[in-house]
Design an enzyme around this catalytic site. Structure first.
Site, mmCIF file in Angstrom:
data_model
loop_
_atom_site.group_PDB
_atom_site.id
_atom_site.type_symbol
_atom_site.label_atom_id
_atom_site.label_comp_id
_atom_site.label_asym_id
_atom_site.label_seq_id
_atom_site.Cartn_x
_atom_site.Cartn_y
_atom_site.Cartn_z
ATOM 1 N N GLU A 84 -6.154 -9.488 -7.013
ATOM 2 C CA GLU A 84 -7.269 -10.220 -6.150
ATOM 3 C C GLU A 84 -8.533 -9.403 -5.855
ATOM 4 O O GLU A 84 -9.464 -10.185 -5.811
ATOM 5 C CB GLU A 84 -6.600 -10.830 -5.031
ATOM 6 C CG GLU A 84 -5.396 -11.801 -5.053
ATOM 7 C CD GLU A 84 -4.028 -11.205 -5.468
ATOM 8 O OE1 GLU A 84 -3.120 -11.909 -5.408
ATOM 9 O OE2 GLU A 84 -3.986 -9.917 -5.338
ATOM 10 N N HIS A 95 -26.855 11.822 1.659
ATOM 11 C CA HIS A 95 -25.978 12.541 0.844
ATOM 12 C C HIS A 95 -26.798 13.267 -0.259
ATOM 13 O O HIS A 95 -27.112 12.559 -1.347
ATOM 14 C CB HIS A 95 -25.051 11.549 0.308
ATOM 15 C CG HIS A 95 -24.028 10.642 1.298
ATOM 16 N ND1 HIS A 95 -24.596 9.793 2.025
ATOM 17 C CD2 HIS A 95 -22.912 10.969 1.411
ATOM 18 C CE1 HIS A 95 -23.672 9.053 2.877
ATOM 19 N NE2 HIS A 95 -22.486 10.032 2.639
ATOM 20 N N HIS A 111 3.066 -15.976 3.705
ATOM 21 C CA HIS A 111 2.135 -16.826 2.910
ATOM 22 C C HIS A 111 1.384 -17.935 3.707
ATOM 23 O O HIS A 111 0.596 -18.550 3.126
ATOM 24 C CB HIS A 111 2.795 -17.653 1.907
ATOM 25 C CG HIS A 111 3.421 -16.413 0.686
ATOM 26 N ND1 HIS A 111 3.913 -15.263 0.822
ATOM 27 C CD2 HIS A 111 3.050 -16.675 -0.450
ATOM 28 C CE1 HIS A 111 4.107 -14.804 -0.185
ATOM 29 N NE2 HIS A 111 3.721 -15.479 -1.093
ATOM 30 N N HIS A 120 -22.218 17.326 0.685
ATOM 31 C CA HIS A 120 -21.842 15.938 0.485
ATOM 32 C C HIS A 120 -22.559 14.930 1.173
ATOM 33 O O HIS A 120 -23.475 14.357 0.784
ATOM 34 C CB HIS A 120 -20.238 15.625 0.550
ATOM 35 C CG HIS A 120 -19.980 14.229 0.388
ATOM 36 N ND1 HIS A 120 -19.928 13.584 -0.909
ATOM 37 C CD2 HIS A 120 -19.620 13.319 1.048
ATOM 38 C CE1 HIS A 120 -19.468 12.446 -0.961
ATOM 39 N NE2 HIS A 120 -19.536 11.956 0.422
#
Length: 668
Positions: free
Chosen positions: A412, A29, A474, A264
């Site tokens: 999280e 890059h 869960h 890029h």
């Protein structure tokens, strides 16, 4: 004028180094390093405190390249300022066994603070680094002794700010008022697919103001005076994290590819690189051209910056004389030395009343916290459920920098990345907690922690269908095997309260990668330490918990809450004159590191009838049960029901263990 010309020559040299290195590698890059060279020049030539001869100096400023694909910017300045990186290393960019990898890698390259590349991770890591500095400053700094006052400088891109983890981390940083963070947002309006407005047109500055950040904007990254002024303003702002939005042109200097996606993620092409050199007045036929005056300039910048450590060392020597106890504590912690008798504080749990391992974990944490000031952590809004609150200690907050309890909010992903940044302080042993199912939200930082071999501790509770009524969404099934397959990750699923206490001992002592503790929501029996093998053998990953008097007809293996099932099954099989060995296997990862002799003693090759029992995916267990073995596991999702009912429904009963073991023995 001459100095101004030299500075421009320095900046352009970095741009050409990036173009040459990517072209030689035929991969990489080039555009962003070419665009950001002026910012790199400002940072490494006069803003940041660092020492090329000692990249690990404790009070150095930390630099994080969150857009890790732009690493040729970082490699160039590390080489030029005198780190142990050579021009040959630059020429070997992205090549096998090179120290200049395709994205920055911690431990591989001198001066790299953190492995970055997956966008957004470095952004959040910097928040953890800032927290570590604030905690250490509060604990050790004293009047006239600012031992820890370093700052976190980071560069992030449009792509970083599109990633959700950066939003989570930015919100947390603003809430905590981390004024030691100075971030540069490179707004070049280009991603791989084209202009950013294909998918991204929000007003980033307003978003960060809403997060509580101090925000500035520099219209042209080539305006060094404006850049310097913005940095000074940010340094003076100590109550809020700072974001400086800088406008740049990707591929700056490339006449045909500037401001385009073509600059890029691909080499510019040989002809275009020559045009870049022509643009900047360099020899078009000479590759990796670093003029002597440029090298002299940056070497001097590196030497000048290293003087900061010399001054700091003098300050620290006086600090040691004035505050010997604090200095002794700090030096013990950074050397990896633990208090002599800290293990004596580990609780011993008696048989009788069952206890969930999550609760045993909480009791263990609180028992050892006083002796381990470097042990700090919290949860993603689940401390009452994960039992991770340190009683008697305040929470880390704007006006409480010595708080040891952290509230990450329902973030999280950011929690995992922030923990990594805290662990990179080489001082803290941070822990974070959530339910095992939500480890899925944390996989990128967990993988990077393992890659860097750093030591955050993850407390994953509610580790199976045994959590009960919360149901399918869960109840983890495939999470344990997923974590176990990550190189350098140590997963421990203790069988009872005493194994849990020992799991914490192993986690605290472990220095070679992250540790994940998988703990139960439901209460389970405490195994009699007087009747069976002591839980201290947990450190071996697997051990003979209870053996038969004669040669075993079958080996029963389990982890976690299922160990008590196979212990009971052993007793019942004995009544039928079937010899069964019970092996507790809390950690595959630890067991695999044991000697062949030890592994043979626990799981002898001569005994092929083996049954593994675990309330999770059976994948991987055949490594230990062999082709003649069986696994009682789960290959479907769970259901919503009380824990006892669902465990029975899925075959996790003593009766089913006995039935399966007998069938296995009869099987030819």
């Amino acid at each position: 004028m001459e100095n101004k010309n030299l500075i421009q020559k320095c900046i352009d040299t970095v741009r050409i180094l990036a173009a040459d290195a990517v072209q030689k590698a035929n991969s990489g890059h080039p555009g962003t390093p070419m665009a950001l060279a002026p910012l790199g020049h400002i940072l490494w030539s006069g803003v940041m405190n660092y020492n090329p001869e000692n990249p690990d100096w404790a009070n150095r400023d930390r630099f994080v390249l969150s857009c890790g694909h732009a690493c040729m910017l970082q490699y160039s300045y590390l080489y030029l300022t005198g780190y142990r990186i050579t021009l040959d290393d630059i020429k070997k960019f992205r090549q096998l066994h090179s120290i200049t990898a395709g994205h920055p890698e911690y431990r591989l390259t001198p001066g790299i603070e953190v492995t970055t590349g997956p966008l957004g991770q470095g952004f959040a890591n910097g928040v953890g680094m800032a927290i570590a500095q604030q905690y250490m400053a509060e604990r050790y700094n004293r009047p006239d002794f600012n031992i820890f006052d370093y700052k976190i400088y980071a560069i992030c891109s449009d792509g970083d700010l599109m990633e959700g983890v950066s939003a989570e981390a930015a919100s947390l940083a603003g809430h905590l008022g981390l004024g030691n963070m100075i971030y540069f947002y490179d707004s070049n309006h280009i991603t791989i697919e084209g202009a950013t407005d294909l998918a991204f047109d929000e007003e980033v500055s307003k978003r960060f103001q809403a997060y509580g950040w101090h925000v500035q904007e520099v219209q042209d990254i080539n305006d060094l005076e404006a850049l310097s002024a913005a940095i000074r303003n940010a340094q003076e702002e100590t109550g809020r994290p700072s974001l400086i939005k800088v406008h740049s042109q990707i591929g700056y200097g490339s006449p045909n590819k500037r401001d385009s996606a073509a600059a890029h993620g691909s080499p510019l092409g040989i002809d275009e690189v020559r045009l870049v050199k022509k643009n900047f007045g360099f020899d078009q036929e000479k590759d990796f051209n670093v003029p002597p005056d440029v090298l002299d300039f940056y070497h001097k910048a590196g030497r000048d910056s290293s003087e900061n450590e010399k001054q700091w060392n003098k300050l620290y020597e006086n600090y040691k004389k004035t505050y010997p106890d604090l200095a002794e504590e700090y030096e013990a912690v950074i050397s990896g030395q633990l208090p002599k008798d800290w293990q004596d504080k580990l609780p011993v749990f008696e048989t009788g009343k069952p206890i969930a391992t999550r609760k045993a974990s909480g009791q263990t944490l609180n028992a050892i916290a006083e002796d381990l000031p470097q042990l700090i952590g919290g949860s993603a809004d689940l401390s009452p459920s994960t039992n991770t609150m340190l009683d008697g200690y305040p929470s880390f907050a704007v006006k409480q920098r010595d708080g040891r309890n952290f509230h990450y909010g329902i973030r999280e992903h950011a929690m995992g990345a922030v923990l990594n940044g805290m662990a990179l302080s080489n001082y803290l042993i941070p822990y974070g907690a959530t339910f095992l199912i939500f480890s899925d939200y944390m996989r990128p930082p967990l993988r990077l922690a393992a890659m860097m071999k750093i030591r955050p501790i993850m407390v994953f509770t509610h580790d199976s269908i045994g959590l009960g009524e919360d149901g399918t969404t869960h109840q983890p099934v495939e999470q344990l095997i997923g974590l176990r397959t990550v190189p350098n990750m140590t997963v421990i699923r203790p069988a009872d309260a005493n194994e849990t206490a020992q799991a914490w001992r192993v986690a605290i002592q472990h220095t070679d990668g992250p540790v994940a503790l998988a703990l139960t929501r439901q209460e389970i029996p405490v195994i009699d330490q007087n009747k069976y093998t002591t839980a201290k053998d947990l450190e071996k990953g697997a051990y003979i918990l209870s053996d038969s008097e004669g040669t075993p007809d079958v080996i029963l293996i389990a982890s976690g809450s299922e160990v008590h099932l196979i212990l009971k099954a052993q007793e019942e099989l004995e009544k039928d004159h079937i010899n069964a060995r019970v092996v507790s296997m809390p950690s595959w990862n630890l067991f695999d590191k044991q000697s062949n002799e030890y592994k043979e003693r626990v799981l002898p090759r001569s005994i092929r009838k083996r049954l593994a029992v675990e309330a999770g995916s059976p994948v991987g267990w055949m490594k230990y049960t062999t082709d003649d073995g069986e696994v009682i596991g789960i290959d479907r999702f769970g259901e919503s029901a009380p824990a006892e009912e669902i465990m029975k429904e899925y075959g996790f009963t003593v009766e089913n263990v006995i039935k399966t073991a007998k069938a296995l023995i009869l099987k030819k």
